[in-house]
Design a protein around this motif. Structure first.
Motif: not given
Length: 622
Positions: A199, A202, A248-249, A264, A268, A325
């Motif tokens: 995470v 990303c 999104e984080w 994630c 995805h 999210h």
């Protein structure tokens, strides 16, 4: 991102003129290249070659070659679905002096876009010449963007000893194993969570954050190389829903999904950038449809998509809808109390939020929406309520960190300070990061006691913020701590210097130098920032405050009057101007400045409060 070629450019460059943002932008071809004719910052129309294309859907943007090694991105973009040119600012006119103008730093590819659209980026900014020599190894997101250098991996492959991710700088491990809990209809994690590394990897691009170096360290926490935004206005709503373009984080870290171990790649596919299933079928991988995709759960006679209730969309760049999210439950009651958007209103826009809230209460008498929400503390700003959120270990780390951040310098008793000391020892680096923000404004001795131990923290941004707090009190540190401090100050200076292609980098440097009493260097930093970003409001405000510290209110006044003319809607400018006029004993002018500020910003309660005090001090009745 890819080079501009016949195969990659989807926009109409057939000598098309587009009226948008109060000007004309022309798209055409010249000498075998795609070019754009647009008004430069001086209002003169010039022609710029297209260097590369960013985005595939729902829009394409074009990076233009600009003097000084810059790539600048016009805010007129190509709508892939509708096959038309449009402005990401809609009908708003964008003047050359506006920070959002396409020639400005906010539309600069080198510093704003390239890190996430190219692999192994080296920004190559020179503050001395205000130019770039930007390089990258690969256009777009290549393997090494996420996995680090692949040279050892290639060596293993050539030697015939390759096993899976052998030799990669970061191995994200095996996919998580989930089994369905049939009693609840929700999957449970069976394997050891490895989400945190993934995470954060990303999050390097899928967060609102500031990069601090070209030297990204794969596998390290995001806080070690980037400074992420916490939950605060205007980026987020008080309940943590996305508001500004935060990606999104930050919302995902708030979610029960994240707390349960979801990563994630559970939803995805990282190598094709598509979802692992479409529609409710994706949710059904972990949530049994016979429990959740039924009227007994959603209380609608027709089918309702899970994401419409739990991942509401916000549209950015005029045509780009993105889903939250945070996987929140709908809370119309928060709309009633704090005017926060709720997912129900997307389908029922004319229904009063009180009726929506009553329906939720009726449908879910034992639901989680009945409990307290941290939004109340964030919206009201009550210190004790914020403290309760900050200490609640059932809350997500980013929520607790944000609660500490909102308490900055606002402590009433020793129990609150004891809780802050405990937070500075929290296992979650994000909580320590947020707690450090809360120290700002405390007396020097308390600041030293609390912040100095974190000069040796394992995470760089925690160390940097500790140094920011401790440095003004360096003379009171023992010798061994001063050595640690000087080392971290070097890291702080390097991180801020990396961003001196933006006014914010110079601002932060100026504020740091001012805090340690180096006023000459602070002034140089502020002035350098204004050369880079002359539209900044914060830089002249801080420079004016520096003049105040030096007893030069006349110079401060000159700066603030010019800033008032340029940014009349900024309440903080009106406040600073009025206080400067008071120090100069121009009381009537100070009241007039407050009146003007209130007229331009009617909701600025602090200006109204200051005006009331000023009138009382003058012995005048309204």
């Amino acid at each position: 991102m890819r080079p501009a070629t016949e195969a990659t450019v989807g926009g109409d460059f057939g000598d098309v003129s587009v009226a948008a943002e109060g000007t004309q932008t022309r798209f055409l071809r010249s000498a075998g290249r795609f070019v754009v004719e647009a008004a430069d910052r001086d209002g003169v129309y010039r022609t710029f070659p297209v260097m590369s294309v960013i985005g595939t859907a729902p829009l394409e943007q074009y990076v233009l070659e600009y003097p000084g090694g810059r790539g600048q991105i016009p805010t007129v973009a190509w709508d892939v679905d509708s096959q038309r040119w449009f402005s990401i600012h809609g009908d708003e006119a964008i003047a050359p002096t506006d920070p959002l103008h396409w020639t400005g730093r906010l539309q600069n590819w080198n510093g704003q876009c390239a890190e996430c659209h190219a692999t192994n980026l080296k920004k190559g900014y020179s503050a001395a010449t205000d130019t770039y020599a930007t390089t990258y190894s690969e256009a777009g997101v290549g393997c090494e963007a996420c996995h680090g250098r692949g040279s050892r991996h290639v060596a293993h492959a050539r030697s015939g000893t390759l096993k899976s991710a052998t030799g990669l700088e970061i191995d994200f491990g095996k996919p998580a194993t989930w089994t369905m809990d049939t009693s609840r209809g929700i999957a449970r994690l069976q394997s050891t969570p490895n989400q945190y590394r993934q995470v954060d990897a990303c999050g390097r691009c899928h967060s609102r954050r500031t990069a601090q170096s070209d030297d990204y360290v794969h596998g390290r926490p995001l806080l070690d190389t980037h400074r992420p935004a916490l939950i605060e206005a205007p980026l987020y709503y008080p309940d943590g829903q996305i508001r500004d373009e935060v990606f999104e984080w930050g919302s995902f870290l708030q979610s029960r999904m994240y707390a349960a171990g979801v990563e994630c790649t559970d939803c995805h596919e990282p190598h094709s950038a598509v979802l692992k299933a479409t529609g409710d079928a994706l949710c059904a991988r972990c949530h049994t449809p016979t429990v959740f995709a039924v009227p007994a759960h959603h209380h609608h006679p027709e089918a309702v998509a899970c994401v419409d209730c739990h991942m509401p969309e916000t549209v950015y760049m005029a045509i780009d809808p993105r889903r939250d999210h945070g996987f929140h439950v709908p809370r119309p009651d928060l709309t009633v109390r704090h005017a926060i958007p709720n997912a129900c209103a997307a389908c029922h826009p004319t229904e009063p939020p009180t009726r929506l809230s009553a329906a939720i209460e009726r449908w879910y008498p034992e639901g989680r929406q009945r409990g307290p929400h941290f939004a109340d503390a964030f919206a009201d700003g009550d210190v004790n309520a914020l403290l309760a959120v900050a200490q609640d270990e059932s809350q997500a780390g980013i929520v607790r960190a944000s609660a500490w951040n909102a308490m900055r310098g606002r402590f009433d008793d020793s129990a609150q300070l004891d809780a802050l000391r405990e937070a500075l020892r929290d296992d979650d680096a994000l909580v320590r990061f947020g707690a450090l923000q809360a120290i700002d404004g405390l007396p020097g001795e308390l600041t030293l006691q609390m912040a100095a131990p974190l000069l040796n923290d394992s995470v760089k941004n925690v160390r940097i913020d500790a140094a920011r707090l401790v440095a003004p009190h360096e003379a009171r540190l023992p010798a061994e701590s001063r050595t640690s401090l000087r080392s971290v100050i070097d890291q702080l200076i390097a991180a801020e210097t990396y961003n001196t292609d933006r006014g914010s980098g110079h601002l932060n440097l100026g504020n740091f130098h001012a805090s340690v009493g180096d006023y000459a260097q602070a002034e140089r930093s502020y002035l350098a920032g204004l050369r880079v970003e002359p539209t900044s409001v914060a830089l002249p405000l801080n420079l004016a405050d520096l003049h105040r510290r030096l007893g030069d209110d006349a110079s401060a006044l000159t700066l603030l009057e010019a800033l008032r003319d340029r940014a009349p809607d900024e309440p903080v400018v009106a406040e600073a101007l009025a206080l400067t006029l008071v120090r100069l004993e121009r009381y009537d002018d100070a009241i007039a400045a407050l009146d003007e500020g209130i007229a331009n910003a009617p909701d600025a309660d602090r200006l109204k409060y200051l005006r009331k005090l000023a009138v009382q001090d003058r012995g005048v009745r309204d």
